[in-house]
Design a protein around this motif. Sequence first.
Motif, PDB file in Angstrom:
ATOM      1  N   ASP A  16      35.102  11.760 -61.956  1.00 45.70           N
ATOM      2  CA  ASP A  16      34.796  10.990 -60.746  1.00 45.70           C
ATOM      3  C   ASP A  16      34.956  11.828 -59.483  1.00 45.70           C
ATOM      4  N   ASP A  17      35.078  13.150 -59.659  1.00 50.51           N
ATOM      5  CA  ASP A  17      35.243  14.111 -58.571  1.00 50.51           C
ATOM      6  C   ASP A  17      36.540  13.918 -57.792  1.00 50.51           C
ATOM      7  N   ARG A  18      37.571  13.354 -58.446  1.00 49.78           N
ATOM      8  CA  ARG A  18      38.896  13.235 -57.830  1.00 49.78           C
ATOM      9  C   ARG A  18      39.704  14.488 -58.148  1.00 49.78           C
ATOM     10  N   ALA A  19      40.530  14.900 -57.200  1.00 48.37           N
ATOM     11  CA  ALA A  19      41.383  16.080 -57.381  1.00 48.37           C
ATOM     12  C   ALA A  19      42.395  15.841 -58.495  1.00 48.37           C
ATOM     13  N   VAL A  20      42.676  16.892 -59.249  1.00 51.22           N
ATOM     14  CA  VAL A  20      43.729  16.851 -60.266  1.00 51.22           C
ATOM     15  C   VAL A  20      44.870  17.720 -59.747  1.00 51.22           C
ATOM     16  N   ALA A  21      45.914  17.076 -59.255  1.00 56.69           N
ATOM     17  CA  ALA A  21      47.067  17.791 -58.702  1.00 56.69           C
ATOM     18  C   ALA A  21      48.037  18.165 -59.814  1.00 56.69           C
ATOM     19  N   GLY A  22      48.677  19.318 -59.671  1.00 55.50           N
ATOM     20  CA  GLY A  22      49.710  19.732 -60.613  1.00 55.50           C
ATOM     21  C   GLY A  22      49.205  20.255 -61.947  1.00 55.50           C
ATOM     22  N   ALA A  23      47.908  20.544 -62.061  1.00 60.31           N
ATOM     23  CA  ALA A  23      47.378  21.102 -63.308  1.00 60.31           C
ATOM     24  C   ALA A  23      47.723  22.588 -63.383  1.00 60.31           C
ATOM     25  N   ARG A  24      48.072  23.038 -64.565  1.00 58.83           N
ATOM     26  CA  ARG A  24      48.392  24.453 -64.784  1.00 58.83           C
ATOM     27  C   ARG A  24      47.089  25.202 -65.048  1.00 58.83           C
ATOM     28  N   VAL A  25      46.865  26.284 -64.300  1.00 61.57           N
ATOM     29  CA  VAL A  25      45.678  27.119 -64.458  1.00 61.57           C
ATOM     30  C   VAL A  25      46.168  28.517 -64.782  1.00 61.57           C
ATOM     31  N   ARG A  26      45.716  29.055 -65.911  1.00 63.21           N
ATOM     32  CA  ARG A  26      46.134  30.416 -66.274  1.00 63.21           C
ATOM     33  C   ARG A  26      44.968  31.163 -66.888  1.00 63.21           C
ATOM     34  N   ARG A  27      45.003  32.458 -66.718  1.00 61.76           N
ATOM     35  CA  ARG A  27      43.959  33.311 -67.284  1.00 61.76           C
ATOM     36  C   ARG A  27      44.283  33.552 -68.749  1.00 61.76           C
TER      37      ARG A  27
END
Length: 168
Positions: A16-27
Amino acid sequence: VLQPAVIVSGWVRDADDRAVAGARVRRVDRNGDASGALMDSIGFGALVEAEYTDADGRFEMLHEDEGPISLQIDSDEILPKRWDGPTKRAGEVLQDVVIHVERAGRIEGYVVGYPRGRHRGLIAAVLLDEAAEGAEASDFSQLISAQLAPAGDHTTAIEGDGRFTLAG
């Protein structure tokens, strides 16, 4: 000797194009993330280098090595997602990446007959892979799986009053 790095920035958004706060992003490596998966499975996933999205779902990775860019995104609110981007050389910038993820479900409940005031216990959920049902796993594979996730794929503690929430 200082060496230029690749800069990667963007947003994690839901359907729904809402922000996802606190998601872990790693390479992660293009061939998989065996070491990160191992650290996650034994409870040391927080030690794996990662960035977390802010309240607007934005992330920024300032010191990435050159090469193919693959990111793993996860949190209790979303289903894990892998994003594969272009190959970048040191000094280049990959910006305005928008990664769309699917919101995850939650299982909330109450253990009936749970001893009042008890503060130990786990609830576990096991993900069944129907495609792998007929496949044989080696003895070593079974041993490692049992050691790394003895209770199941997702576990959570039972609260003192018997309540629990499994998320992700």
